[in-house]
Design a protein around this motif. Structure first.
Motif, PDB file in Angstrom:
ATOM      1  N   UNK A 155       0.819  -1.209   0.000  1.00 13.18           N
ATOM      2  CA  UNK A 155       0.000   0.000   0.000  1.00 13.18           C
ATOM      3  C   UNK A 155       0.855   1.261   0.000  1.00 13.18           C
ATOM      4  N   UNK A 156       1.967   1.242   0.738  1.00 12.01           N
ATOM      5  CA  UNK A 156       2.833   2.423   0.822  1.00 12.01           C
ATOM      6  C   UNK A 156       3.454   2.759  -0.530  1.00 12.01           C
ATOM      7  N   UNK A 157       3.887   1.731  -1.263  1.00  9.84           N
ATOM      8  CA  UNK A 157       4.604   1.948  -2.521  1.00  9.84           C
ATOM      9  C   UNK A 157       3.662   2.263  -3.673  1.00  9.84           C
ATOM     10  N   UNK A 158       2.622   1.453  -3.848  1.00 11.62           N
ATOM     11  CA  UNK A 158       1.831   1.563  -5.067  1.00 11.62           C
ATOM     12  C   UNK A 158       0.759   2.650  -5.009  1.00 11.62           C
ATOM     13  N   UNK A 159       0.551   3.244  -3.868  1.00 13.92           N
ATOM     14  CA  UNK A 159      -0.352   4.399  -3.851  1.00 13.92           C
ATOM     15  C   UNK A 159       0.249   5.570  -4.631  1.00 13.92           C
ATOM     16  N   UNK A 160       1.596   5.642  -4.664  1.00 13.26           N
ATOM     17  CA  UNK A 160       2.250   6.675  -5.479  1.00 13.26           C
ATOM     18  C   UNK A 160       1.992   6.432  -6.968  1.00 13.26           C
ATOM     19  N   UNK A 161       2.050   5.162  -7.378  1.00 12.27           N
ATOM     20  CA  UNK A 161       1.819   4.817  -8.779  1.00 12.27           C
ATOM     21  C   UNK A 161       0.399   5.177  -9.196  1.00 12.27           C
ATOM     22  N   UNK A 162      -0.570   4.810  -8.373  1.00 13.01           N
ATOM     23  CA  UNK A 162      -1.960   5.121  -8.692  1.00 13.01           C
ATOM     24  C   UNK A 162      -2.217   6.631  -8.626  1.00 13.01           C
ATOM     25  N   UNK A 163      -1.488   7.319  -7.755  1.00 19.11           N
ATOM     26  CA  UNK A 163      -1.603   8.770  -7.695  1.00 19.11           C
ATOM     27  C   UNK A 163      -1.152   9.431  -8.986  1.00 19.11           C
ATOM     28  N   UNK A 164      -0.091   8.905  -9.594  1.00 15.86           N
ATOM     29  CA  UNK A 164       0.385   9.442 -10.873  1.00 15.86           C
ATOM     30  C   UNK A 164      -0.639   9.197 -11.972  1.00 15.86           C
ATOM     31  N   UNK A 165      -1.263   8.017 -11.980  1.00 16.00           N
ATOM     32  CA  UNK A 165      -2.300   7.726 -12.968  1.00 16.00           C
ATOM     33  C   UNK A 165      -3.448   8.725 -12.875  1.00 16.00           C
ATOM     34  N   UNK A 166      -3.871   9.026 -11.649  1.00 17.30           N
ATOM     35  CA  UNK A 166      -4.953   9.994 -11.441  1.00 17.30           C
ATOM     36  C   UNK A 166      -4.530  11.370 -11.929  1.00 17.30           C
ATOM     37  N   UNK A 167      -3.267  11.752 -11.678  1.00 20.60           N
ATOM     38  CA  UNK A 167      -2.775  13.062 -12.101  1.00 20.60           C
ATOM     39  C   UNK A 167      -2.780  13.182 -13.629  1.00 20.60           C
ATOM     40  N   UNK A 168      -2.302  12.137 -14.330  1.00 21.61           N
ATOM     41  CA  UNK A 168      -2.287  12.169 -15.801  1.00 21.61           C
ATOM     42  C   UNK A 168      -3.706  12.305 -16.346  1.00 21.61           C
ATOM     43  N   UNK A 169      -4.639  11.550 -15.775  1.00 16.57           N
ATOM     44  CA  UNK A 169      -6.032  11.615 -16.213  1.00 16.57           C
ATOM     45  C   UNK A 169      -6.606  13.009 -15.990  1.00 16.57           C
ATOM     46  N   UNK A 170      -6.264  13.636 -14.856  1.00 15.99           N
ATOM     47  CA  UNK A 170      -6.750  14.975 -14.539  1.00 15.99           C
ATOM     48  C   UNK A 170      -6.190  16.012 -15.512  1.00 15.99           C
TER      49      UNK A 170
END
Length: 359
Positions: free
Chosen positions: A173-188
């Protein structure tokens, strides 16, 4: 007084290897920047090439000058770090008695091909020194431990009291929340551009759709590989608590080793996020004397047990220190009294030798 021990980074790794890495990275970024810019505006490649050359020339000159100025000097009671850039120069002095932790970092490529590594020294008061691209880093690391031992640190590291590793789910959870955060940023970002540019932006996307998809895929794959390696690094972390030291090691490709002496620790506490409460995980936060910085052990199942063990060691250390101070104070008092008695005897002897007999 002993002659100070001086170190410099290894030139081959510090200057030429670092320049080579930055050179090839800049090729990639300038190429991607040129392709993206030409989606919207037609630009000449000459401007990008000239900027590319100037930047890399500046980088090479900067690394050469920084290498000449970078010196680590070890005295019996302190470490002095001197460095600077093209137009600057500064010095940092770190007192060995105030050290809170030392970390040895062995990057995969640098350590295997150049036999170099990095050592990070942190102390109370937020003072830190980073020894970069040092030759034979393990020997220097052991030398620092010996130097600390000579400055009243115990660091015997015998008889481990407790061994722990982070929880796998917590690390995930600590590591891959950053990855999913980047995906959300690109979509935004895409939504914002579409909302502002409308038909013009969509038409440009359609003309360069394949190129954009390739760039996005390359970026996301690079990020995913980085996060997977970070996950493997953190999952391999091992904590060992001794009577006088806390150590932890980690690393799947790049190896890291850290020692934390008990002498400069002041307190420990538990923290939990909402997700941590759900899965029964804890973060153990350790505070250091005279420092705003904190050492954090994340994703621990036995958090309360770790906190209790560390608190007992800190309390025991404080009691021992208080007892030593009392012994020193009592010894000083006795020594002062003996000196006063000696002075009285000396004065009486002096008077007796020079008094006159009138009878």
């Amino acid at each position: 007084m002993k002659t100070p021990y001086q170190l410099k980074p290894k030139k081959l790794a510090f200057v030429y290897y670092r320049f080579a890495i930055r050179f090839f990275l800049s090729i990639f970024f300038y190429l991607v920047g040129y392709l993206i810019a030409n989606i919207f505006i037609k630009l000449s490649w000459v401007h990008f090439f000239i900027l590319f050359l100037l930047q890399n020339l500046y980088t090479f000159i900067y690394l050469r000058i920084k290498y000449k100025k970078q010196i680590y000097t070890f005295y019996q009671d302190r470490i002095v770090f001197t460095t600077g850039g093209i137009f600057s120069e500064y010095k940092v002095e770190l007192v060995i008695r105030n050290i809170t932790n030392i970390s040895l970092n062995l990057p995969l490529i640098e350590n295997n091909f150049f036999n170099v590594g990095n050592i990070i020294i942190q102390s109370a008061g937020k003072v830190s020194i980073r020894l970069e691209y040092i030759d034979n880093p393990r020997e220097v690391y052991n030398y620092l431990i010996k130097l600390m031992h000579q400055n009243t640190f115990s660091l015997e590291m015998k008889y481990p009291l407790q061994k722990e590793t982070p929880n796998t789910l917590g690390v995930f959870f600590e590591v891959f929340r950053n990855f999913f955060g980047v995906l959300v940023f690109i979509f935004w970002v895409l939504i914002v551009f579409i909302a502002e540019r409308g038909f013009y932006f969509i038409s440009n996307l359609s003309r360069n759709f394949n190129l954009i998809i390739i760039l996005i895929v390359i970026f996301l794959l690079s990020l995913l590989i980085k996060e997977v390696l970070t996950f493997l690094d953190l999952k391999s972390r091992k904590y060992v608590i001794y009577r006088d030291t806390i150590t932890y090691s980690e690393g799947f490709l790049t190896k890291n080793y850290t020692i934390i002496p008990i002498e400069n620790l002041s307190d420990s506490e538990l923290t939990q996020t909402v997700v941590d409460r759900i899965f029964g995980l804890y973060d153990v936060k350790i505070s250091c004397q005279g420092s705003g910085a904190e050492i954090l052990f994340r994703n621990m199942v036995n958090g309360p047990k770790i906190e209790e063990c560390i608190d007992k060691l800190i309390t025991s250390k404080n009691i021992s220190k208080q007892a030593r101070d009392e012994v020193k104070s009592e010894y000083s008092t006795q020594l002062s009294q003996k000196r006063q008695v000696a002075d009285v005897i000396t004065n009486n002897s002096y008077t007796a030798n020079f008094s006159m007999n009138w009878y």
